[in-house]
Design a protein around this motif. Structure first.
Motif, PDB file in Angstrom:
ATOM      1  N   VAL B  88       0.952  -0.814   0.312  1.00  0.00           N
ATOM      2  CA  VAL B  88      -0.047   0.218  -0.311  1.00  0.00           C
ATOM      3  C   VAL B  88       0.917   1.028  -0.260  1.00  0.00           C
ATOM      4  CG1 VAL B  88      -1.291   1.140   1.399  1.00  0.00           C
ATOM      5  CG2 VAL B  88      -1.948  -1.366   1.247  1.00  0.00           C
ATOM      6  N   HIS B  91       1.708   7.027   0.440  1.00  0.00           N
ATOM      7  CA  HIS B  91       1.111   9.264   0.298  1.00  0.00           C
ATOM      8  C   HIS B  91      -0.514   8.370   0.794  1.00  0.00           C
ATOM      9  CE1 HIS B  91      -0.557  11.431  -3.237  1.00  0.00           C
ATOM     10  NE2 HIS B  91      -0.215  12.335  -1.944  1.00  0.00           N
ATOM     11  N   LEU B  92      -0.638   8.219  -0.384  1.00  0.00           N
ATOM     12  CA  LEU B  92      -2.885   8.323   0.427  1.00  0.00           C
ATOM     13  C   LEU B  92      -3.467   6.722   0.229  1.00  0.00           C
ATOM     14  CD1 LEU B  92      -3.124  11.476  -1.526  1.00  0.00           C
ATOM     15  CD2 LEU B  92      -3.923  10.765   0.804  1.00  0.00           C
ATOM     16  N   ASP B  93      -2.578   5.679   0.186  1.00  0.00           N
ATOM     17  CA  ASP B  93      -2.862   4.538   0.877  1.00  0.00           C
ATOM     18  C   ASP B  93      -3.848   3.790   0.089  1.00  0.00           C
ATOM     19  OD1 ASP B  93      -3.470   2.816   2.664  1.00  0.00           O
ATOM     20  OD2 ASP B  93      -5.799   3.299   3.139  1.00  0.00           O
ATOM     21  N   CYS B  94      -3.022   4.030  -1.804  1.00  0.00           N
ATOM     22  CA  CYS B  94      -3.630   3.170  -3.087  1.00  0.00           C
ATOM     23  C   CYS B  94      -2.923   1.850  -2.978  1.00  0.00           C
ATOM     24  CB  CYS B  94      -3.364   3.785  -4.246  1.00  0.00           C
ATOM     25  SG  CYS B  94      -4.874   4.963  -4.805  1.00  0.00           S
ATOM     26  N   ASN B  95      -3.056   0.743  -3.142  1.00  0.00           N
ATOM     27  CA  ASN B  95      -2.706  -0.800  -3.925  1.00  0.00           C
ATOM     28  C   ASN B  95      -1.795  -0.425  -5.165  1.00  0.00           C
ATOM     29  OD1 ASN B  95      -4.300  -1.463  -1.408  1.00  0.00           O
ATOM     30  ND2 ASN B  95      -5.547  -2.781  -3.312  1.00  0.00           N
ATOM     31  N   VAL B  96      -0.148  -1.009  -4.163  1.00  0.00           N
ATOM     32  CA  VAL B  96       0.907  -0.550  -5.724  1.00  0.00           C
ATOM     33  C   VAL B  96       1.101  -1.677  -6.372  1.00  0.00           C
ATOM     34  CG1 VAL B  96       2.026   1.537  -3.898  1.00  0.00           C
ATOM     35  CG2 VAL B  96       2.385  -1.338  -3.955  1.00  0.00           C
ATOM     36  N   CYS B 109      -1.965   6.052  -8.718  1.00  0.00           N
ATOM     37  CA  CYS B 109      -2.820   6.722  -8.449  1.00  0.00           C
ATOM     38  C   CYS B 109      -2.644   8.402  -8.263  1.00  0.00           C
ATOM     39  CB  CYS B 109      -3.166   6.825  -6.290  1.00  0.00           C
ATOM     40  SG  CYS B 109      -4.739   5.756  -6.308  1.00  0.00           S
ATOM     41  N   HIS B 110      -1.476   8.452  -7.897  1.00  0.00           N
ATOM     42  CA  HIS B 110      -0.616   9.439  -7.949  1.00  0.00           C
ATOM     43  C   HIS B 110       0.646   9.543  -8.389  1.00  0.00           C
ATOM     44  CE1 HIS B 110      -3.045  10.493  -5.075  1.00  0.00           C
ATOM     45  NE2 HIS B 110      -4.579  11.231  -5.991  1.00  0.00           N
ATOM     46  N   PRO B 124       5.051  11.556  -5.065  1.00  0.00           N
ATOM     47  CA  PRO B 124       4.599  12.362  -3.424  1.00  0.00           C
ATOM     48  C   PRO B 124       5.194  11.548  -2.948  1.00  0.00           C
ATOM     49  CG  PRO B 124       2.780  11.429  -5.138  1.00  0.00           C
ATOM     50  CD  PRO B 124       4.091  11.483  -5.856  1.00  0.00           C
ATOM     51  N   PRO B 125       5.043   9.782  -2.733  1.00  0.00           N
ATOM     52  CA  PRO B 125       5.243   8.901  -1.974  1.00  0.00           C
ATOM     53  C   PRO B 125       5.851   9.718  -0.755  1.00  0.00           C
ATOM     54  CG  PRO B 125       5.167   8.004  -3.646  1.00  0.00           C
ATOM     55  CD  PRO B 125       4.967   9.004  -3.973  1.00  0.00           C
ATOM     56  N   PRO B 126       5.914   9.912   0.602  1.00  0.00           N
ATOM     57  CA  PRO B 126       6.688  10.613   1.873  1.00  0.00           C
ATOM     58  C   PRO B 126       7.413   9.328   2.402  1.00  0.00           C
ATOM     59  CG  PRO B 126       4.331  10.466   2.652  1.00  0.00           C
ATOM     60  CD  PRO B 126       4.602   9.729   1.515  1.00  0.00           C
TER      61      PRO B 126
END
Lengths: 358, 149
Positions: B88, B91-96, B109-110, B124-126
């Motif tokens: 997951v 960043h905002l919880d989408c499945n990778v 997602c982003h 964007p993933p932190p």
């Protein structure tokens, strides 16, 4: 006694108990001012038209829709393929929501630009901002209900955004999802929001909003108000209502045309374990936000990019909510600057939306 | 000691008492409501999978498993070792997803990117993808949260 006399008697019997004559008298005497910005007066009733369509088609869809993990996608498929006229009802519901939101934006911007929120209409504006939030919440919760890959990913992202709010964020996310993750519970919960909780809020807010508009009458744009000469007025009943119904008929024609020729798609049922599909995107009215989330870097000034965006949104929302109080000198430089900001907002939203589609 | 003047009137005292009582009553109503709307969901301490299912994985590939209600990846590295990730996006919880040709994890997602070790390298993933502890014990593949014994 003739029939007319009986009707009169029935009316007065009813009026004695209900006191309706005051409202009838009010509507008979209500006047709509006529000037070059009068067109914007029609946007409110256009929203109402789409809202009523949403309520009726929503009642119909709920007869066949199943808000559970196993059945949601199947039941929408059944509505689209087996239920007589089901496809057109869903299509109208889906398109009408977009039209409603589009008109909410137009309504809002017209009020911002003509400064209709000036004293004494601050509360009308504020109830309108709440109505905007509830309307967007309707759109967001409704987007999940078909339960396909697209709607699942959009919901995962959308419900994860509040997590970045300091302190309460984690709980907001949990409250929305019904747990840590988006699951079948989230679907059932969103259905509850969509058909029980949000409707209660929207009816209360609408009642307040419409009451305030009736109480204060139509607002006049600054330029018109400052003129000395008398403004032309149109009786609300029946003249203005007839004109409105022409607008409604045109809008209905457009709505039904797009609903028939461009029905919404339905993908296969969402898989909680599958990776997010490529090219996911939310509904068009969240695209500007989607693009912002995409382009913001992971870290800005030592804080997470999405925390930064969320804080920015919250601040903007507060400024927006209190706009009537901030814009206290509408005719001066400050007021002109605030109007200018409305145009900036439009350009920003359009640019980000187009960018997200590239 | 007796005060010369009372600090508040009898009416104020009773109103305060009554208000406090009403407030306490409301809290006692609200407490179960709040408890009710947050269901107890905990992610699993560990999952045990049959190692047989993962034995024949090609190096540089992933296989998905259920980590509670989230997907997890068992990844076989080039040297034949196994790693486990929560699949997951941070960043905002989408499945990778994993792209073997590029040896990268990707979130659609982003446009978030992670290298083959799960380190965030683009978009964007932190944070890196969350690693899980993976132990092979005979026939079993045991996947644990960090900090679980």
């Amino acid at each position: 006694m003739n029939l007319l006399g009986k009707k009169k008697r029935a009316q007065s019997w009813f009026d004695e108990r209900f006191g309706i004559s005051g409202i009838v008298k009010f509507l008979r005497e209500k006047k709509i001012p006529q000037h070059k910005h009068s067109l914007w007066y029609y946007t409110g009733s256009a929203i109402m038209l789409f809202f009523v369509i949403q309520v009726i088609t929503g009642f119909m869809l709920v007869f066949y829709y199943n808000p559970t993990l196993a059945e949601a996608n199947k039941s929408v498929g059944r509505i689209m393929t087996e239920i007589p006229m089901g496809w057109i009802i869903r299509s109208i519901h889906s398109w009408s929501s977009s039209f409603m939101i589009a008109f909410v934006f137009i309504h809002l911007l017209s009020i911002w630009i003509t400064k209709a929120y000036r004293k004494p209409r601050e509360l009308t504006w504020m109830s309108g901002v709440f109505l905007l939030c509830v309307t967007l919440a309707f759109g967001f919760t409704g987007y999940l209900l078909p339960w396909d890959d697209l709607s699942l990913s959009a919901t995962k992202v959308g419900t994860d955004i509040p997590r970045s709010i300091p302190i309460v964020g984690v709980w907001v996310t949990k409250l929305l999802r019904g747990g840590e993750d988006v699951t079948g519970d989230t679907l059932t919960r969103f259905f509850g929001f969509h058909v029980c909780i949000l409707p209660v809020f929207i009816f209360i807010l609408l009642a307040v909003h419409v009451y305030l508009i009736q109480k204060q009458g139509m607002s006049l744009p600054l330029a018109v108000e400052s003129k000395k000469e008398k403004i032309q007025e149109l009786p609300f009943w029946p003249n203005f209502v007839y004109r409105e119904s022409v607008v409604w008929l045109i809008l209905l024609g457009i709505l039904f045309t797009v609903a028939i020729f461009l029905p919404p798609s339905l993908d296969k049922s969402a898989d909680l374990m599958a990776p997010a599909p490529e090219g996911i995107r939310p509904e068009w009215y969240f695209l500007f936000l989607f693009q912002a989330l995409k382009i913001f870097p992971a870290k800005i000034l030592f804080i997470n990019g999405d925390t930064f965006i969320v804080i920015l949104i919250l601040v903007e929302f507060l400024l927006f909510f209190f706009l009537p109080f901030l814009d206290n000198k509408p005719a001066e430089m400050k007021g002109k600057f605030i109007t200018f900001l409305a145009y900036v907002t439009i350009v920003y939203a359009v640019v980000m939306t187009v960018w997200s589609l590239l | 000691m007796k005060l010369k003047y009372s600090l508040f009137t009898r009416r104020q005292f009773l109103n305060g008492l009554f208000g406090g009582w009403l407030g306490a009553l409301m809290v006692s109503f609200l407490y179960p409501v709040i408890k009710f709307v947050f269901p107890p969901t905990r992610e699993p301490d560990q999952v045990i999978l049959p190692f047989l299912d993962f034995k024949d994985m090609k190096p540089n590939s992933v296989k998905v498993f259920s980590w509670g209600s989230k997907p997890g990846f068992v990844k076989k590295n080039k040297n034949g070792s196994y790693w486990a990730f929560v699949a997951v996006c941070t960043h905002l919880d989408c499945n990778v997803t994993y792209i073997p040709e590029q040896r990268k994890f990707f979130c659609a997602c982003h446009d978030g990117w992670y290298d083959e070790n799960g380190t965030n390298i683009g978009g964007p993933p932190p944070r890196p993808l969350r690693r899980l502890i993976l132990i092979i014990e005979g026939e079993d593949l045991i996947i644990k949260r960090e900090g679980v014994k």
